[in-house]
Design a protein around this motif. Structure first.
Motif, short mmCIF file in Angstrom:
data_model
loop_
_atom_site.label_atom_id
_atom_site.label_comp_id
_atom_site.label_asym_id
_atom_site.label_seq_id
_atom_site.Cartn_x
_atom_site.Cartn_y
_atom_site.Cartn_z
N GLN A 1 5.43 -1.68 -16.93
CA GLN A 1 4.40 -1.02 -16.15
C GLN A 1 4.03 0.32 -16.78
O GLN A 1 4.89 1.18 -17.00
CB GLN A 1 4.91 -0.77 -14.72
N ASP B 1 0.94 6.47 -14.86
CA ASP B 1 -0.34 7.18 -14.81
C ASP B 1 -0.10 8.68 -14.99
O ASP B 1 -0.25 9.47 -14.05
CB ASP B 1 -1.05 6.90 -13.49
N ARG C 1 4.07 0.51 -7.34
CA ARG C 1 2.83 1.09 -6.83
C ARG C 1 3.09 2.12 -5.73
O ARG C 1 2.25 2.99 -5.47
CB ARG C 1 1.89 -0.01 -6.32
N LYS D 1 -0.43 3.12 -13.48
CA LYS D 1 -1.81 2.72 -13.77
C LYS D 1 -2.09 1.37 -13.13
O LYS D 1 -1.18 0.56 -12.92
CB LYS D 1 -2.05 2.68 -15.27
N ARG D 2 -3.37 1.15 -12.82
CA ARG D 2 -3.78 -0.08 -12.18
C ARG D 2 -4.83 -0.76 -13.06
O ARG D 2 -5.49 -0.13 -13.86
CB ARG D 2 -4.40 0.22 -10.81
N GLY D 3 -4.96 -2.07 -12.88
CA GLY D 3 -5.98 -2.80 -13.64
C GLY D 3 -5.36 -3.75 -14.64
O GLY D 3 -4.16 -3.73 -14.91
N THR E 1 -2.29 -3.27 -17.44
CA THR E 1 -1.43 -2.12 -17.18
C THR E 1 -0.04 -2.53 -16.73
O THR E 1 0.89 -1.73 -16.75
CB THR E 1 -2.05 -1.19 -16.12
N TYR F 1 -2.54 -0.47 -0.26
CA TYR F 1 -2.35 -1.04 -1.59
C TYR F 1 -3.49 -0.68 -2.53
O TYR F 1 -3.45 -1.00 -3.71
CB TYR F 1 -2.23 -2.57 -1.50
N ARG G 1 -6.37 2.10 -4.32
CA ARG G 1 -6.20 3.27 -5.19
C ARG G 1 -6.56 4.58 -4.49
O ARG G 1 -6.32 5.65 -5.04
CB ARG G 1 -7.08 3.12 -6.43
#
Length: 625
Positions: A22, A25, A215, A221-223, A226, A475, A477
């Motif tokens: 993972q 960020d 998370r 980071k998301r997407g 990532t 959940y 962003r």
């Protein structure tokens, strides 16, 4: 082909584990001050090339996976940007470990109930596939011995490493591979479970649980790309297989099922080959057999000065074409190994005549290598060097087929199957990093974050959100912006709709919502709290901000004339609509309400609260009914 749904995983001795990778960020990269934002390849300002070769470990050993990789001579080209520094180019020693990344890894360790090590030491892990300019990846053990709970029992967490992300592969080139340096060095945690997983469903559940915990920090980071999952799978009579690069959690259970199926089939194949007293011959040149061929693939290779190499597979007739995964056969496994050496693939007699190869050519091929009826033959057509290397790789894989399941690293396919990637790496690829001093972490300096599941429960109880909406926000962003909006006095359901469903709907309408900033949302909430914008005007306001990101929320509201209308303005607009439709009102009475409500809202252009418009409209209709 065995039906995977009929497997008794306990009887087969299924053992599985996960490795979750993972990206964190953080503001800067793990060993330099460069930003962690991704760039488009077109933005690169320069490029350079490297050739990488494996080095020996401190014990003088060379890792098998690195050695195989180095046998494929390739040039690695790197795209650099205006943010690229000398550390990323491997022209300057790495800086100290990023403190923000280390702090986040300590939070994750707490959520996974892990023991943090007394001292974090940086190690080098040999990687010569071009994904690191250095030829190695820097990695450090942060914590170990944790656990998570699943419905099928606890799953132990073996360890958690803090690592630097590799380069982003852009494309294959004629001479090798092109990479982008924007991703290189982004902090990454690698979480490895113990081999406690006993079913495909438990593997998926454990991955989802770990993903939720990650998370929950709000610092990952998301997407797409990532987070990646690697899955280790074995059965009692099989071998440990590492499947790399699983992008979607929903694929994990299918990958485990199909890998179990593959290993069961390979074990059965080994037993059958033993009964047939199978053997693998030496590769030989059979170019003469195909001098007049109509096969486009083979003819194309020969016209370019290529050759046809063949290997006799004694006792393999009917087995090379046997399906071992959906739409994948033992021959596909052979082909994967040939492709690793640059060949386009292989042909084998279980599938011939086909592809322009005729029956007489098949007979001549079998005669040329001395094949009996129970034998199979595999061929490779390519330039002399590639054909020789590829057919040797096929022969080696056929040898291992007689032993059962080879240990290897495989690449996860989108359809839930996998393909050969390289041998399993060994301990010989790890050695100490001498340029970065060790760190003594202090877990007491970080607080344990609220879990997303706990956040959902709080949103339903404290703010009165429905469970589905609460989960969408928690959940998502922008949960922090949602909470800020509620604190300014905005209705929780309106705040939730603004940061989630409104944005989703606008994205579907091709509005560039990626331009919306946190300050844009804060400005929208301020306007809502002060009754300067009606809730009905929020989608139009967000659209204006997305299309004109240089504007503030107040400026966009003024530009779009979205100021909140007072009761007098609302009544004036409603009266005008009612009088314009006087005949309909007289005839239908309150039955005209629905149609006139939409007309009133359109006339007010999102400047008025719907509840107020509804109340005034009812009054005006009743006066005339």
């Amino acid at each position: 082909m065995t039906d995977a749904d009929a497997f008794d995983y306990e009887e087969l001795g299924l053992v599985a584990g996960l490795e979750i990778h993972q990206q964190l960020d953080t503001e800067t990269k793990l060993f330099c001050a460069c930003p962690t934002e991704l760039r488009e390849p077109e933005e690169s300002t320069r490029r350079f090339t490297r050739y990488l070769h494996p080095t020996r470990s401190e014990l003088g050993e060379i890792d098998e996976a690195a050695l195989e990789e180095s046998q494929i001579e390739r040039e690695f080209e790197y795209l650099a940007y205006d943010t690229t520094c000398l550390v990323e180019e491997d022209d300057e020693p790495p800086h100290r470990v990023d403190e923000e990344a280390l702090a986040t890894s300590l939070e994750i360790a707490q959520l996974l109930d892990m023991q943090v090590v007394d001292q974090v030491n940086v190690m080098r892990k040999i990687v010569v596939d071009g994904s690191n300019t250095t030829g190695f990846q820097r990695s450090m053990l942060v914590a170990n011995d944790g656990r998570i709970e699943t419905s099928e029992g606890p799953v132990g967490i073996e360890d958690m490493l803090l690592e630097e992300e590799s380069c982003q592969r852009v494309e294959e080139t004629d001479s090798g591979v092109r990479f982008s340096l924007d991703r290189l060095g982004i902090p990454l945690v690698e979480i490895g479970t113990k081999p406690d997983i006993r079913s495909p469903e438990q593997a998926k559940e454990a991955a989802k649980r770990i993903g939720m915990l990650l998370r929950s920090t709000g610092q990952v980071k998301r997407g797409l790309g990532t987070i990646r999952q690697d899955v280790n799978v074995s059965i009692a009579d099989g071998a440990r297989i590492e499947m790399k690069g699983v992008q979607s959690l929903d694929d994990i259970d299918d990958l485990v099922r199909n890998e179990v199926r593959r290993q069961v089939e390979l074990v059965d194949i080994a037993d059958e080959l033993a009964e047939r007293d199978a053997a693998v011959g030496e590769p030989e040149d059979v170019t003469d057999v195909f001098e007049e061929t109509d096969s486009g693939v083979i003819g194309g290779a020969l016209s370019s000065g290529g050759v046809v190499q063949a290997v006799l597979l004694e006792g393999f007739d009917g087995i090379v074409g046997r399906e071992i995964q959906p739409d994948r056969r033992l021959g596909t496994e052979f082909s994967d190994h040939a492709k690793r050496h640059g060949a386009g693939g292989i042909f084998h007699t279980d599938e011939l005549p086909a592809y322009g190869v005729t029956e007489p050519e098949v007979e001549a091929l079998r005669e040329a290598v001395g094949a009996e009826p129970d034998d199979a033959v595999a061929i490779v057509a390519d330039d002399p060097e590639t054909a020789e290397l590829a057919v040797e790789a096929v022969a080696e894989r056929a040898e291992t087929a007689m032993d059962g399941v080879p240990e290897e690293t495989r690449d996860a396919n989108e359809d839930g199957t996998s393909r050969y990637l390289r041998p399993l790496p060994g301990a010989a690829r790890m050695y100490p990093e001498t340029d970065v001093p060790p760190v003594e972490p202090d877990p007491t300096t970080v607080e344990t974050p609220e879990l997303l599941t706990e956040k959902v429960e709080r949103y339903t109880e404290e703010f009165g959100l429905g469970e589905g909406v609460a989960e969408q926000v928690a959940y998502g962003r922008r949960w922090e912006l949602f909470e800020e909006g509620v604190e300014t006095g905005v209705d929780p359901n309106l705040a939730a709709r603004t940061v989630e469903s409104d944005v989703t709907e606008l994205r579907r309408d091709d509005v560039p919502v990626e331009n919306l900033t946190d300050d844009h949302f804060r400005g929208v909430f301020d306007l809502l709290a002060d009754d300067e914008v009606a809730k009905e005007g929020v989608p139009d306001l967000l659209t204006a901000l997305a299309e004109n990101p240089e504007l503030s929320a107040a400026e966009a509201a003024e530009q779009e004339d979205l100021g909140s209308a007072g009761e007098d303005e609302v009544r004036e607009a409603v009266v005008e609509v009612v009088e314009r439709n006087a005949d309909q009102v007289e005839e239908e009475g309150m039955g005209a309400f629905s149609g006139l409500m939409g007309e009133c809202m359109g006339a007010l252009r999102g400047q008025a609260d719907g509840d107020l418009v509804s109340e005034v409209l009812r009054e005006e209709i009743q006066k005339r009914a």
